[in-house]
Design an enzyme around this catalytic site. Structure first.
Site, PDB file in Angstrom:
ATOM      1  N   GLU A   1       0.862  -1.271  -0.034  1.00 49.96           N
ATOM      2  CA  GLU A   1       0.045  -0.062   0.026  1.00 49.96           C
ATOM      3  C   GLU A   1       0.815   1.276   0.040  1.00 49.96           C
ATOM      4  O   GLU A   1       0.574   2.337  -0.652  1.00 49.96           O
ATOM      5  CB  GLU A   1      -0.965  -0.054   1.077  1.00 49.96           C
TER       6      GLU A   1
ATOM      7  N   THR B   1      -6.170  -0.288   2.940  1.00 48.60           N
ATOM      8  CA  THR B   1      -7.258  -0.990   2.184  1.00 48.60           C
ATOM      9  C   THR B   1      -8.051  -1.387   3.519  1.00 48.60           C
ATOM     10  O   THR B   1      -7.576  -1.389   4.696  1.00 48.60           O
ATOM     11  CB  THR B   1      -6.829  -2.313   1.528  1.00 48.60           C
TER      12      THR B   1
ATOM     13  N   LYS C   1     -14.395  -2.460   7.332  1.00 50.44           N
ATOM     14  CA  LYS C   1     -13.670  -3.074   8.476  1.00 50.44           C
ATOM     15  C   LYS C   1     -12.063  -3.191   8.310  1.00 50.44           C
ATOM     16  O   LYS C   1     -11.656  -3.554   6.957  1.00 50.44           O
ATOM     17  CB  LYS C   1     -13.994  -4.752   8.456  1.00 50.44           C
ATOM     18  N   ASP C   2     -11.208  -3.191   9.176  1.00 51.70           N
ATOM     19  CA  ASP C   2      -9.771  -2.956   8.950  1.00 51.70           C
ATOM     20  C   ASP C   2      -8.814  -3.495  10.211  1.00 51.70           C
ATOM     21  O   ASP C   2      -9.796  -4.070  11.066  1.00 51.70           O
ATOM     22  CB  ASP C   2      -9.206  -1.485   8.556  1.00 51.70           C
ATOM     23  N   MET C   3      -7.729  -3.226  10.281  1.00 52.36           N
ATOM     24  CA  MET C   3      -6.854  -3.657  11.384  1.00 52.36           C
ATOM     25  C   MET C   3      -6.150  -2.850  11.807  1.00 52.36           C
ATOM     26  O   MET C   3      -5.066  -2.937  12.712  1.00 52.36           O
ATOM     27  CB  MET C   3      -6.221  -4.795  10.857  1.00 52.36           C
ATOM     28  N   GLU C   4      -6.525  -1.450  11.655  1.00 58.73           N
ATOM     29  CA  GLU C   4      -5.358  -0.433  12.015  1.00 58.73           C
ATOM     30  C   GLU C   4      -6.399   0.933  12.681  1.00 58.73           C
ATOM     31  O   GLU C   4      -5.890   1.519  13.817  1.00 58.73           O
ATOM     32  CB  GLU C   4      -4.663   0.252  11.060  1.00 58.73           C
TER      33      GLU C   4
ATOM     34  N   ASP D   1     -12.231  -6.146  -0.465  1.00 58.59           N
ATOM     35  CA  ASP D   1     -13.019  -7.401  -0.279  1.00 58.59           C
ATOM     36  C   ASP D   1     -14.279  -7.112   0.182  1.00 58.59           C
ATOM     37  O   ASP D   1     -14.422  -6.153   1.064  1.00 58.59           O
ATOM     38  CB  ASP D   1     -12.172  -8.463   0.555  1.00 58.59           C
TER      39      ASP D   1
END
Length: 268
Positions: free
Chosen positions: A39, A117, A200-203, A226
């Site tokens: 990214e 993303t 929805k993400d992770m950060e 996705d």
């Protein structure tokens, strides 16, 4: 005691006045935080940033700083780097919170941009390649079923309001939910629905927490790789679309930074 008229010991202005002053000061120093090298590199190349050979961060951490100037802006891009043992991107909330804290303390940015993303829900109007500006961030995997602790676990925080940016660039706006897993358990899904999240993400929520704690405005730019409520496995769809969606993210970040150039926070 200072002599009359000597301002050397004058107290600093109250926090509210400091915040108001920063809102109306032209933005000159931006830190972009991105979790994955895939990214990050298109943005590094687009803005002709160069890797800082003498890292401003503690010895031994894998965090990487790219820096450069673009128009009237000093731009730094911080990537958490590769895990020293496993050699994969240091994704997730812990790495993101750490690099955000270190970047704010070291670089004193006027604005943070978290670009990256995310998964999206088609039931909420998300499609592959859509780019969103985030209005609210919350966690979906910090379940603490005790009064008040439950709210702390969710950790709802607002991103900086940027109505002019959204209108000018014609970007979608959505709420973001953050957790440390790529997949989604039934409990996670229930929490994401409760958060009214499209993404929805992770950060994101971890970065929002640190930014609010240290009083630095933050903008979140997320591109959908996705469809979470689709019929394809998340990991497979994510990897399949990562390169193409990252190209769209890169263009969106360029437009955002072009809009920011010459403006103050209050004008966003």
């Amino acid at each position: 005691m200072a002599a009359l008229g000597d301002q050397s010991e004058a107290p600093p202005p109250p926090p509210d006045q400091q915040a108001m002053a920063s809102q109306n000061k032209p933005i000159s120093n931006i830190v972009i935080i991105i979790a994955m090298q895939t990214e990050a590199l298109p943005i590094v190349n687009r803005f002709q940033l160069t890797e800082e050979p003498n890292s401003p961060f503690p010895q031994g951490v894998p965090w990487v700083r790219y820096r450069g100037t673009y128009k009237n802006l000093n731009v730094s891009l911080i990537w958490p780097g590769k895990d020293p043992v496993l050699g994969v991107d240091s994704v997730g909330t812990i790495s993101s919170a750490l690099v955000t804290y270190a970047a704010i303390q070291t670089l004193q940015p006027d604005l943070i941009i978290n670009a990256g993303t995310a998964g999206g829900f088609k039931a909420k109007g998300a499609s592959i390649g859509d780019v969103f500006i985030v209005s609210d961030c919350a966690f979906h995997d910090r379940r603490i079923p005790i009064p008040v602790f439950d709210l702390y676990g969710v950790g709802l925080r607002k991103a900086v309001e940027a109505p002019n940016l959204v209108r000018e660039l014609n970007l979608k706006v959505a709420k973001l939910s953050t957790g440390d897993s790529l997949d989604m358990s039934q409990q996670d899904e229930s929490s994401i629905i409760a958060n009214d999240a499209t993404l929805k993400d992770m950060e994101g929520a971890a970065i929002a927490y640190v930014a609010e704690l240290l009083k630095v405005p933050a903008v979140f730019v997320k591109a959908v790789t996705d469809i979470i409520d689709g019929d394809k496995p998340t990991a497979e769809e994510f990897l399949q679309n990562l390169a193409a969606v990252t190209a769209k993210l890169d263009l969106a970040v360029e437009k955002v930074i072009n809009f920011i150039n010459g403006k103050c926070i209050a004008e966003l």
